[in-house]
Design a protein around this motif. Structure first.
Motif, PDB file in Angstrom:
ATOM      1  N   LEU A 111       0.823  -1.202   0.000  1.00  0.00           N
ATOM      2  CA  LEU A 111       0.000   0.000   0.000  1.00  0.00           C
ATOM      3  C   LEU A 111       0.858   1.254   0.000  1.00  0.00           C
ATOM      4  O   LEU A 111       0.631   2.188  -0.765  1.00  0.00           O
ATOM      5  CB  LEU A 111      -0.918  -0.001   1.224  1.00  0.00           C
ATOM      6  CG  LEU A 111      -1.684   1.304   1.472  1.00  0.00           C
ATOM      7  CD1 LEU A 111      -2.652   1.593   0.334  1.00  0.00           C
ATOM      8  CD2 LEU A 111      -2.397   1.262   2.811  1.00  0.00           C
ATOM      9  N   LEU A 112       1.863   1.294   0.854  1.00  0.00           N
ATOM     10  CA  LEU A 112       2.689   2.488   0.994  1.00  0.00           C
ATOM     11  C   LEU A 112       3.380   2.838  -0.320  1.00  0.00           C
ATOM     12  O   LEU A 112       3.537   4.014  -0.658  1.00  0.00           O
ATOM     13  CB  LEU A 112       3.717   2.264   2.104  1.00  0.00           C
ATOM     14  CG  LEU A 112       4.441   3.502   2.660  1.00  0.00           C
ATOM     15  CD1 LEU A 112       3.438   4.506   3.202  1.00  0.00           C
ATOM     16  CD2 LEU A 112       5.420   3.083   3.751  1.00  0.00           C
ATOM     17  N   ALA A 113       3.775   1.828  -1.081  1.00  0.00           N
ATOM     18  CA  ALA A 113       4.486   2.051  -2.346  1.00  0.00           C
ATOM     19  C   ALA A 113       3.551   2.276  -3.528  1.00  0.00           C
ATOM     20  O   ALA A 113       4.016   2.436  -4.663  1.00  0.00           O
ATOM     21  CB  ALA A 113       5.392   0.858  -2.634  1.00  0.00           C
ATOM     22  N   ALA A 114       2.250   2.319  -3.298  1.00  0.00           N
ATOM     23  CA  ALA A 114       1.273   2.393  -4.389  1.00  0.00           C
ATOM     24  C   ALA A 114       1.362   3.707  -5.160  1.00  0.00           C
ATOM     25  O   ALA A 114       1.629   4.770  -4.590  1.00  0.00           O
ATOM     26  CB  ALA A 114      -0.138   2.216  -3.837  1.00  0.00           C
ATOM     27  N   GLY A 115       1.098   3.615  -6.452  1.00  0.00           N
ATOM     28  CA  GLY A 115       0.997   4.800  -7.289  1.00  0.00           C
ATOM     29  C   GLY A 115      -0.366   5.442  -7.169  1.00  0.00           C
ATOM     30  O   GLY A 115      -1.271   4.911  -6.517  1.00  0.00           O
TER      31      GLY A 115
END
Length: 371
Positions: free
Chosen positions: A258-262
């Motif tokens: 989630l944290l790395a999501a675009g």
């Protein structure tokens, strides 16, 4: 991070919701696998949560990329799990694929189904001619998830596509949740046919907005909330349909993903599971160069390449007296997304203090050597 984000970012997760979601939104458009159930069993507490949401006035629709079963079978399963449902409450990706194929090729077109019984049933209901073999020279192959799909069916699909049939996939989910962990989904099987034929399939399920739009039409929703566990189907699908989204962690997505999501994959709200429909959700506010949610604060460190989480021993209770343990994650997401408004990127996270360090480690976000 130098201060508050641009105005266009101060929405969604940063805003939260000051009242229980079941009162704010009139219809929940619920994914099934990983949201309502995992395998044959309900996610613990979810039937009661959905019953309470209904009692608060929220209506439910079910939108699934799983093409294996018919809407009647899905509704029966939900009812057995104490989530009463009618077949008309259920939208499957098989139905979406059948509608698309009928529109492209016309009623009566010959179609080879690959997948569970729900695929063939949806094709027949759409007025298409269901065939059994590549030797029947089908005009299209519709491939959906089925537990019994094996080499023989995949071989028929390959032969048909190489002979000129249009390859249509009900969805491209690489995995499905199960009590034993993620297992191969339809996307894994679709990749076999694509790899052998060299032909890109037409994918008709989520995140294409048609399924959510059909559920909105059926329910008459004015303020729908998409509830899902996948970023690339549920959350992107909600964004493309113009609906708000709630990501739950009862399925395949974890905090690091989630944290790395675009931008396309960033939800508006977070919850451990569907019980999040029953509560208000706290905002994330800018405080100088930091971001705060509940008792948790996030600051930029390592020259902007990392984040530092600090907080109390446990979340500060929310306005409605409930805390779901996700306030720190909310603050981390808003801080990181504000620094990366146009693209996704992984980030190093360090927890300051035992409570924060333990929380960061439990989410799989701890930076090497972090404390």
């Amino acid at each position: 991070m130098t201060g508050p984000a641009p105005a266009r970012l101060m929405a969604g997760l940063a805003l939260g919701c000051q009242e229980p979601l079941a009162r704010r939104y009139d219809v929940a458009l619920l994914d099934l696998d990983g949201v309502v159930y995992v395998g044959p069993d309900a996610v613990p507490g979810v039937p009661a949560a959905l019953a309470a949401a209904r009692s608060a006035g929220m209506r439910l629709g079910f939108v699934t990329n799983n093409a294996a079963r018919t809407p009647e079978e899905v509704a029966d399963h939900l009812t057995e799990l104490q989530v009463p449902a009618e077949p008309t409450d259920v939208i499957t990706s098989s139905q979406a694929a059948a509608t698309v194929v009928a529109g492209l090729l016309g009623a009566g077109a010959r179609v080879l189904p690959i997948g569970g019984p729900g695929v063939a049933a949806a094709l027949a209901a759409a007025g298409l001619a269901v065939v059994d073999s590549a030797d029947d020279r089908p005009d299209a192959v519709v491939q959906g998830y089925g537990r019994e799909v094996g080499w023989a069916q995949l071989a028929e699909a390959v032969v048909a596509v190489r002979n000129g049939a249009r390859h249509v996939a009900t969805n491209a989910d690489a995995s499905i949740p199960s009590p034993r962990g993620p297992l191969p989904g339809n996307g894994a099987m679709v990749s076999v046919v694509r790899g052998v034929t060299g032909q890109e399939p037409l994918v008709t399920g989520k995140p294409d907005p048609a399924m959510h739009a059909e559920c909105v039409r059926r329910t008459g929703a004015r303020s729908p909330l998409v509830v899902g566990d996948r970023l690339d189907t549920d959350i992107e699908g909600a964004r493309r349909a113009g609906a708000a989204s709630l990501l739950v962690f009862s399925g395949v997505t974890d905090p690091s993903t989630l944290l790395a999501a675009g931008p396309r994959h960033r939800p508006d709200l977070l919850a451990a599971d569907c019980t999040g429909l029953l509560h208000a959700h706290p905002p994330v506010t800018a405080e100088g160069a930091a971001w705060r949610c509940g008792g948790w604060t996030v600051r930029s460190v390592e020259g902007g390449h990392g984040l530092q989480l600090a907080g109390p021993d446990g979340d500060v209770p929310a306005a409605d007296g409930e805390s779901d343990g996700l306030d720190g994650l909310r603050a981390l997401c808003v801080a990181h997304w504000a620094a990366h408004p146009d693209d996704g990127a992984p980030v190093r996270v360090v927890g300051t203090g035992r409570a924060a360090a333990d929380l960061v480690a439990s989410w799989g976000l701890a930076a090497p050597g972090g404390s």
